[in-house]
Design a protein around this motif. Structure first.
Motif, short mmCIF file in Angstrom:
data_model
loop_
_atom_site.label_atom_id
_atom_site.label_comp_id
_atom_site.label_asym_id
_atom_site.label_seq_id
_atom_site.Cartn_x
_atom_site.Cartn_y
_atom_site.Cartn_z
N UNK A 42 -8.09 -13.97 82.86
CA UNK A 42 -7.64 -15.36 82.99
C UNK A 42 -6.11 -15.46 82.86
N UNK A 43 -5.54 -14.73 81.92
CA UNK A 43 -4.09 -14.77 81.75
C UNK A 43 -3.39 -14.24 83.00
N UNK A 44 -3.94 -13.17 83.57
CA UNK A 44 -3.34 -12.61 84.77
C UNK A 44 -3.45 -13.60 85.94
N UNK A 45 -4.56 -14.32 86.02
CA UNK A 45 -4.72 -15.32 87.08
C UNK A 45 -3.67 -16.42 86.94
N UNK A 46 -3.42 -16.87 85.72
CA UNK A 46 -2.40 -17.89 85.50
C UNK A 46 -1.01 -17.36 85.86
N UNK A 47 -0.73 -16.13 85.49
CA UNK A 47 0.57 -15.55 85.80
C UNK A 47 0.75 -15.39 87.30
N UNK A 48 -0.30 -14.99 87.98
CA UNK A 48 -0.24 -14.85 89.44
C UNK A 48 -0.02 -16.20 90.11
N UNK A 49 -0.59 -17.25 89.55
CA UNK A 49 -0.38 -18.59 90.10
C UNK A 49 1.08 -19.02 89.94
N UNK A 50 1.71 -18.59 88.86
CA UNK A 50 3.13 -18.89 88.66
C UNK A 50 4.03 -18.02 89.54
N UNK A 51 3.55 -16.81 89.87
CA UNK A 51 4.33 -15.86 90.67
C UNK A 51 3.45 -15.33 91.80
N UNK A 52 3.22 -16.14 92.82
CA UNK A 52 2.30 -15.75 93.91
C UNK A 52 2.75 -14.46 94.61
N UNK A 53 1.73 -13.70 95.02
CA UNK A 53 1.96 -12.49 95.80
C UNK A 53 1.14 -12.57 97.07
N UNK A 54 1.75 -12.15 98.16
CA UNK A 54 1.09 -12.24 99.46
C UNK A 54 -0.24 -11.49 99.44
N UNK A 55 -1.28 -12.18 99.90
CA UNK A 55 -2.59 -11.57 100.01
C UNK A 55 -3.41 -11.58 98.74
N UNK A 56 -2.84 -12.07 97.63
CA UNK A 56 -3.57 -12.09 96.36
C UNK A 56 -3.88 -13.53 95.97
N UNK A 57 -5.15 -13.78 95.66
CA UNK A 57 -5.58 -15.10 95.21
C UNK A 57 -6.04 -14.98 93.76
N UNK A 58 -5.53 -15.80 92.86
CA UNK A 58 -5.95 -15.71 91.45
C UNK A 58 -7.45 -15.87 91.28
N UNK A 59 -8.03 -15.09 90.38
CA UNK A 59 -9.46 -15.22 90.08
C UNK A 59 -9.74 -16.57 89.43
N UNK A 60 -10.99 -16.99 89.49
CA UNK A 60 -11.40 -18.20 88.79
C UNK A 60 -11.32 -17.97 87.29
N UNK A 61 -10.88 -18.99 86.58
CA UNK A 61 -10.79 -18.90 85.12
C UNK A 61 -12.17 -19.01 84.50
N UNK A 62 -12.44 -18.19 83.49
CA UNK A 62 -13.75 -18.20 82.83
C UNK A 62 -13.66 -18.61 81.36
N UNK A 63 -12.57 -18.25 80.72
CA UNK A 63 -12.40 -18.53 79.29
C UNK A 63 -11.47 -19.71 79.06
N UNK A 64 -10.47 -19.85 79.88
CA UNK A 64 -9.41 -20.82 79.63
C UNK A 64 -9.56 -22.12 80.39
N UNK A 65 -10.64 -22.30 81.13
CA UNK A 65 -10.80 -23.53 81.91
C UNK A 65 -11.67 -24.57 81.21
N UNK A 66 -12.25 -24.20 80.06
CA UNK A 66 -13.20 -25.09 79.40
C UNK A 66 -12.48 -26.28 78.78
#
Length: 512
Positions: A329-353
């Motif tokens: 989840x932390x990596x998904x949030x970081x990727x959303x702040x720093x997008x990389x071509x071809x990479x889509x952040x995973x769905x949050x499982x712990x931090x979206x509740x």
């Protein structure tokens, strides 16, 4: 059977113990089907349940009673039965009624053979007579829905503090006499009556987290009635009952230590930890600081707030089995702040509740209700000044020391108890020295977020006649997750053998 006279030192006065209360036998009967859903059919015959009346006010038993819900799992070898083993899950506010159902996963099989395992909901909680500040869930949501776990803006701070004031007013208006008798000292007296009610001359007890304060209070109050007391995930009883503000300040620091340990382990196990590449501390801090300015919107349109983030991280630190998902989840949030071509952040499982600041429990025909016992107990036990105007300043000070958890810790007990209605002064604050014949057995994890390891060291020193087993582990409490700890607990409960000084255990599984 009459309960012998006892006294409880409160620091300023000696209050009568259970000298005038009578312990009637527990009347066991069948448990309702829902309570045993997770029990194999072949083992359901071992279980029985009861409602046990105890005085609302132990100093005045004529003032009415409340019922304590109890569940028993009978010892599987009755010929070698030692007695009953009472369990408390902590909280305060944790429901312990069905703990015997999960006892097979927490204790060595030898313990289940020799003891009846007894769980109970303490006064005010769940299946026992509940303490209610609101008549329905809508009223509760109108007040609690205005609170923020981590209020940052002036508007959030004002709304949160105003809501805490309304919460205290609602409890003063609706909770009745029970609200004034929710101290741990009251629960210890309830426990002593239950002990006598099941026919045991001495208590065998395992307390987790806040339950360690209950165990320490019982031993201090009834040393001659204490046989084997196991405390896992220890509070500092002297500090908690003498200075609630400093206790919570140090508690925030405990969460920070656990977070640091998680991030360091993640970096060391970068090939197994999704968040492990780069400077993990800097990445984490960046996410938190961005959230302080506003929510992060994920690719699916969902938003994560600072409240959700902070509550989610703290919750995951309780359970190392969630560490992999937390890292993802932390990596998904970081990727959303720093997008990389071809990479889509995973769905949050712990931090979206949704923010978990207040627990809603379901159950009866009246619908959901709020667990009000948490503040009822803590605001009685923990000395906190009635100075709500000081809370924002203290929160800023704690945040400077504990950047992730200082503010949320301040806007919990410190904020709530500063506006809580008056309670009974009947609180055990000292002495804590264990005068029972047998030592108390303690377990403390190095990276326990909620009850930091230093608290376990202080518990050992304050009790004196105690032995601490340290565990090189993450997570909150350890029994059931370390064969080493489980075997030491079993040997102590059954044979009263105490581990050697300085003993160190390992968990059965490591994070990542």
């Amino acid at each position: 059977m009459a309960v012998a006279a006892s006294a409880l030192v409160t620091g300023t006065a000696v209050v009568a113990g259970t000298s005038v209360a009578q312990a009637s036998p527990v009347s066991w009967g069948p448990c309702d089907r829902a309570a045993l859903e997770e029990v194999p059919i072949t083992e359901r015959h071992l279980f029985s349940c009861a409602k046990y009346p105890v005085p609302v006010d132990h100093a005045d038993p004529s003032g009415g009673t409340v019922d304590i819900a109890m569940m028993r799992r009978a010892a599987t070898e009755q010929t070698g039965r030692i007695g009953s083993l009472f369990l408390n899950p902590g909280g305060p506010g944790g429901a312990g009624f069905d703990m015997p159902v999960g006892a097979v996963d927490r204790f060595d099989p030898a313990v289940l053979k020799r003891f009846d395992i007894i769980g109970f909901d303490s006064r005010g909680i769940d299946r026992s007579t509940r303490m209610r500040c609101f008549s329905n869930a809508e009223q509760a949501e109108e007040v609690l829905g205005r609170m923020s776990s981590v209020p940052v803006t002036g508007e959030q701070i004002s709304s949160t503090m105003d809501a805490y004031g309304d919460y205290g007013d609602a409890c003063a208006k609706n909770a009745g006499e029970l609200q004034r008798h929710m101290s741990t000292a009251d629960v210890a007296r309830d426990l002593d009556l239950m002990r006598a009610g099941v026919g045991d001359e001495q208590l065998n007890f395992v307390g987790f987290s806040y339950g360690t304060l209950l165990g320490a209070t019982y031993v201090a109050t009834f040393p001659e009635r204490s046989r084997a007391i196991v405390l896992d995930g220890n509070v500092d009883p002297a500090l908690r009952t003498a200075d609630g503000v400093q206790y919570d300040r140090e508690r925030a620091g405990g969460f920070e230590l656990a977070l640091d340990g998680f991030l360091q382990r993640c970096a060391a196990e970068a090939s197994k930890c999704a968040f492990g590449e780069g400077d993990v501390r800097a990445k984490f801090d960046e996410i938190r600081e961005v959230l302080r300015r506003g929510p992060i919107t994920m690719p699916d349109g969902s938003k994560i707030t600072l409240d959700q983030f902070t509550d989610g991280v703290s919750s995951a630190l309780y359970d190392p089995e969630q560490f992999r998902q937390l890292a993802s989840d932390l990596q998904a949030l970081h990727l959303q702040l720093h997008p990389k071509a071809g990479l889509i952040p995973d769905l949050l499982r712990v931090l979206h509740l949704p923010s978990g600041k207040h627990r809603f429990d379901g159950g009866d025909a009246e619908g959901s209700y709020v667990d009000d016992s948490y503040f009822a107990v803590n605001c009685t036990d923990k000395p906190i000044p009635k100075a709500p105007e000081r809370v924002p300043t203290i929160a800023a000070q704690w945040e400077a020391e504990s950047p992730t958890f200082g503010r949320t810790q301040a806007f919990s007990d410190l904020a709530g108890c500063s506006q809580w209605p008056p309670t009974s002064p009947d609180v055990h604050r000292d002495p804590w020295e264990n005068r029972a014949a047998n030592p108390v057995l303690l377990f403390g994890n190095f990276y326990d977020p909620a009850t930091r390891y230093e608290f376990s060291r202080r518990m050992e020193k304050e009790l004196g006649n105690a032995r601490l087993v340290s565990v090189d582990a993450f997570g909150h409490c350890i029994l059931g997750d370390s064969s080493c700890a489980d075997s030491r607990a079993a040997d102590y409960l059954i044979n009263l053998r105490v581990p050697q000084p300085g003993e160190l255990c390992q968990p059965d599984e490591q994070p990542f």
